[in-house]
Design an enzyme around this catalytic site. Structure first.
Site, short mmCIF file in Angstrom:
data_model
loop_
_atom_site.label_atom_id
_atom_site.label_comp_id
_atom_site.label_asym_id
_atom_site.label_seq_id
_atom_site.Cartn_x
_atom_site.Cartn_y
_atom_site.Cartn_z
N SER A 49 1.58 -9.77 -0.83
CA SER A 49 1.24 -8.35 -0.72
C SER A 49 1.64 -7.72 0.62
CB SER A 49 -0.25 -8.16 -0.96
OG SER A 49 -1.02 -9.01 -0.11
N GLU A 104 -10.23 5.76 4.65
CA GLU A 104 -10.72 4.65 5.45
C GLU A 104 -9.63 3.60 5.52
OE1 GLU A 104 -11.23 4.97 2.22
OE2 GLU A 104 -10.36 3.03 1.63
N LYS A 117 0.80 -1.22 0.00
CA LYS A 117 0.00 0.00 0.00
C LYS A 117 0.84 1.28 0.00
CE LYS A 117 -4.42 -1.70 1.44
NZ LYS A 117 -4.21 -3.01 2.09
C1 LIG Z 1 -5.15 -4.09 1.92
C2 LIG Z 1 -4.44 -5.32 1.64
C3 LIG Z 1 -4.89 -6.19 0.64
C4 LIG Z 1 -6.17 -5.99 -0.12
O1 LIG Z 1 -6.23 -4.83 -0.91
P1 LIG Z 1 -6.05 -4.88 -2.47
O2 LIG Z 1 -6.41 -3.51 -2.90
O3 LIG Z 1 -6.99 -5.92 -3.01
O4 LIG Z 1 -4.64 -5.21 -2.75
C5 LIG Z 1 -4.12 -7.31 0.37
N1 LIG Z 1 -3.00 -7.58 1.06
C6 LIG Z 1 -2.55 -6.77 2.04
C7 LIG Z 1 -1.32 -7.14 2.77
C8 LIG Z 1 -3.26 -5.62 2.36
O5 LIG Z 1 -2.81 -4.83 3.32
#
Ligand SMILES: *Cc1c(COP(=O)(O)O)cnc(C)c1O
Length: 406
Positions: A385, A118, A96
């Protein structure tokens, strides 16, 4: 044939990916969104801005994030080779920060005083609060009370870096309610504030802007993977909440027909209403939070309650580009349950010593399942992610006994 559904051709000028996306907001907000789109279009090709962001990605975030070949995990499942794009190693622990730095720099250049947003799992809040501290802007983060309890360490992090965390007590007290509350606060003063949306959702230009900022993930991965293996991955896998980490990885590969692409949605406890957040799998097109996309809705068009063990995935709509990619069958959307994600969370931790975020564990779960169906000359690149530090207390508390840590 080379399809390019990335930054060049999509969306059109009014923010449509096929029939999805667009902007369904009151006129005074449309005016502000037009200003944001105009400012973004100006700076996105500006050499100064590009250099500033590139140097922050390198020295502040720690990019490029590495690609790791998970040899033991691959061996255990006895099929395709599994690789991870390590977004979990970024500053603040997830992908993010890539779009938050972009949005915060844009807000600063537009002369805004405050950025608001949010947050679900708290990852967007932490990344945005961090970017705000760095750029020198005030920051308000709206968060559901349920998530505040579940994600306590992230709440503290946001406060330490100087953000105000505003609890949301309506509805299910989770992500969707936090979006509603943040949007209302934004309506009150859209001139000095910028609403920094946390995924590739919301009205135009956010799905495009957030995708562009996140596309660094796939751009890097494409070059790295070629260097490591001599070719492109046969398969890509990423979890899909709003869809930003997924589109970030996918964009650079959309034109490569031989690369199969999978987005993994949370099927939660079951596929019954209220027990999952598998929007593309079970939803129908509809308008929520100012844009048209697949959504989980009742017969009156109201969003259904959603649930996932991963707070960052429980959202009843999804980025509009994913809706198009589903319809044209460029990406296959599948599901992983709470249980599969938890198993993958512990397996990756124990086999490779990497604790994934519960969100990312959904992608890991599907990747191992897919690996078992493929030969070992095939490869799978998974977007890891985020890291699981934020989840350890909750997991230990709720599932510790079952997994032998309590
Ligand atoms: C917020 C988050 C997601 C989900 O958000 P996307 O916009 O679908 O990427 C996935 N993995 C992590 C580690 C997150 O913090």
């Amino acid at each position: 044939m080379s399809m390019n559904l990335g930054s060049v051709e999509m969306p059109d000028k009014t923010g449509y990916f096929g029939e999805y996306g667009g902007s369904f907001v009151p006129p005074q907000i449309q005016q502000v969104l037009d200003e944001i789109a105009e400012a973004y279009n100006k700076i996105k090709d500006d050499e100064c801005f590009k250099e500033e962001l590139a140097s922050l990605y390198k020295d502040y975030v720690g990019r490029p994030s590495p690609i790791f070949y998970a040899k033991s995990l691959s061996k255990k499942h006895g099929g395709a080779r599994i690789y991870f794009k390590r977004e979990d190693l970024n500053h603040t622990g997830a992908h993010k920060i890539n779009h938050c730095l972009g949005e915060a720099l844009l807000a600063k250049k537009m002369g805004k005083k405050k950025i608001i947003a949010e947050t679900g799992a708290g990852q967007h809040g932490v990344a945005l609060a961090t970017a705000a501290a760095f750029v020198g802007l005030e920051c308000d983060i709206y968060m559901g009370e349920v998530d505040i309890v579940k994600q306590h360490p992230n709440v503290i992090r946001m406060k330490i870096v100087g953000a105000d965390v505003i609890p949301v007590s309506r509805g299910t007290k989770t992500l969707k309610d936090a979006v509603d509350a943040a949007f209302e606060a934004y309506l009150e003063d859209p001139v000095t504030q910028l609403y920094a949306i946390g995924s590739v959702v919301g009205p135009h230009p956010f799905p495009m802007m957030v995708r562009d900022f996140q596309s660094i993930v796939g751009t890097e991965a494409r070059g790295q993977f070629k260097e490591i293996t001599g070719g492109l991955p046969d398969n890509l896998v990423a979890c899909v909440g709003g869809g930003s980490n997924a589109i970030g990885l996918f964009t650079a590969f959309l034109g490569d027909e031989d690369v199969a692409i999978y987005g993994v949605e949370p099927s939660g406890l079951s596929l019954k209403d209220g027990e999952h957040a598998a929007t593309l799998t079970l939803g129908t097109p509809g308008i929520l939070h100012g844009f048209n996309s697949y959504m989980l809705q009742d017969k009156d068009g109201e969003p259904l309650p959603v649930y996932s063990v991963a707070s960052g995935l429980d959202y009843p709509s999804v980025g509009p580009q994913h809706s198009l990619l589903k319809d044209i069958k460029r990406v296959t959307y599948v599901t992983a349950s709470d249980r599969e994600a938890l198993d993958a969370f512990f397996e990756l931790s124990r086999v490779e010593g990497i604790i994934p975020a519960l969100e990312s564990a959904h992608a890991v779960a599907y990747a191992t399942k897919l690996a078992r169906t493929l030969d070992n000359d095939k490869t799978i690149l998974v977007n890891l992610s985020g890291r699981g530090d934020k989840d350890i207390d909750y997991v230990a508390e709720t599932y510790g006994r079952e997994y032998g840590i309590k």
